[in-house]
Write an enzyme that holds these catalytic residues in place. Structure first.
Site, PDB file in Angstrom:
ATOM      1  CG  ASP A  99      75.051 -22.743  -7.378  1.00 61.67           C
ATOM      2  OD1 ASP A  99      75.365 -21.303  -7.679  1.00 61.67           O
ATOM      3  OD2 ASP A  99      74.391 -23.114  -6.769  1.00 61.67           O
ATOM      4  CD  GLU A 129      79.132 -23.113  -0.842  1.00 58.71           C
ATOM      5  OE1 GLU A 129      78.277 -22.423  -0.583  1.00 58.71           O
ATOM      6  OE2 GLU A 129      79.494 -23.854  -1.751  1.00 58.71           O
ATOM      7  CG  HIS A 156      75.136 -22.648  -2.715  1.00 58.29           C
ATOM      8  ND1 HIS A 156      76.173 -23.422  -1.809  1.00 58.29           N
ATOM      9  CD2 HIS A 156      74.137 -23.548  -2.988  1.00 58.29           C
ATOM     10  CE1 HIS A 156      75.499 -24.807  -1.589  1.00 58.29           C
ATOM     11  NE2 HIS A 156      74.497 -24.909  -2.374  1.00 58.29           N
ATOM     12  NE  ARG A 170      76.440 -28.945   0.365  1.00 57.51           N
ATOM     13  CZ  ARG A 170      75.186 -28.592   0.161  1.00 57.51           C
ATOM     14  NH1 ARG A 170      75.019 -28.371  -1.181  1.00 57.51           N
ATOM     15  NH2 ARG A 170      74.137 -28.767   0.919  1.00 57.51           N
ATOM     16  CG  ASP A 182      73.861 -43.164  -6.863  1.00 59.93           C
ATOM     17  OD1 ASP A 182      74.261 -44.071  -5.976  1.00 59.93           O
ATOM     18  OD2 ASP A 182      73.151 -42.337  -6.424  1.00 59.93           O
ATOM     19  NE  ARG A 191      64.656 -33.317  -4.571  1.00 62.58           N
ATOM     20  CZ  ARG A 191      64.669 -32.205  -5.007  1.00 62.58           C
ATOM     21  NH1 ARG A 191      63.781 -31.492  -5.689  1.00 62.58           N
ATOM     22  NH2 ARG A 191      65.439 -31.287  -4.168  1.00 62.58           N
TER      23      ARG A 191
END
Length: 204
Positions: free
Chosen positions: A146, A151, A176, A122, A63, A43
């Site tokens: 980000d 984390e 984030h 991530r 992908d 998405r």
């Protein structure tokens, strides 16, 4: 993150705050002349690919699980082509056993010396130790993220943070906050509340 890094916005603002007024140190890149490599075509990957296309950029997508039907977006079967041809690489993949350190030392060695890598997925998908090594070797390379490796578990991104503090012209790190908008939170909380209401109605 991509726009801020390509146009040197954080550093140029710091310059203005220091009573300087020269654009010369902050000349950026023109997006319509760049190739964007998108890793992950879910998405968010689709959204970002369409944004890049709207700016007139060439867009490559890697992908192995998704088809690409957009007439101006090219799907590549080898992730190394993303490394080789992209001026900007944007990560939109889920983290799992197959994607942890997907962007490893071998991948980074194949990228352009002035590549910008943007990570809003991530932190674990990129090998941060190898990333810092590449940043140290090639001062025109940039990283805007980000997310940080570990984390959610064992926080282990201090070398990258230290490098960012010393080299703000190369690295941007945000906490984030990608989905943290008033509108985004309202949508998420409303959906959760509606799902809870539906569950209670059906079970009690």
């Amino acid at each position: 993150l991509a726009l801020s890094s390509l146009r040197n916005i954080p550093n140029s603002f710091e310059s203005v705050k220091n009573n300087q007024w020269s654009y010369m140190p902050f000349i950026g890149r023109q997006i319509s002349e760049l190739t964007f490599g998108i890793i992950g075509f879910g998405r968010l990957g689709k959204f970002f690919s369409q944004y890049c296309d709207a700016f007139g950029s060439k867009v490559l997508v890697y992908d192995p699980y998704k088809d690409v039907t957009h007439p101006r977006i090219e799907r590549v079967n080898d992730i190394n082509k993303i490394a080789q041809y992209s001026d900007v690489i944007s990560i939109h993949a889920h983290v799992n056993e197959d994607t942890i350190h997907l962007l490893d030392r071998t991948f980074l060695q194949k990228t352009k010396d002035d590549v910008l890598i943007v990570n809003t997925s991530r932190g674990e998908i990129i090998d941060e130790s190898s990333l810092v090594e590449k940043l140290e070797k090639f001062p025109l390379m940039k990283y805007a993220t980000d997310v940080l490796e570990g984390e959610y578990t064992e926080y282990n991104s201090q070398p990258l943070i230290n490098y960012a503090i010393e080299n703000p012209n190369q690295v941007i790190i945000t906490p984030h906050l990608a989905g943290m908008t008033k509108e985004g939170q309202l949508i998420a909380y409303s959906k959760a509340a509606n799902l809870l209401t539906l569950f209670l109605r059906n079970n009690f």
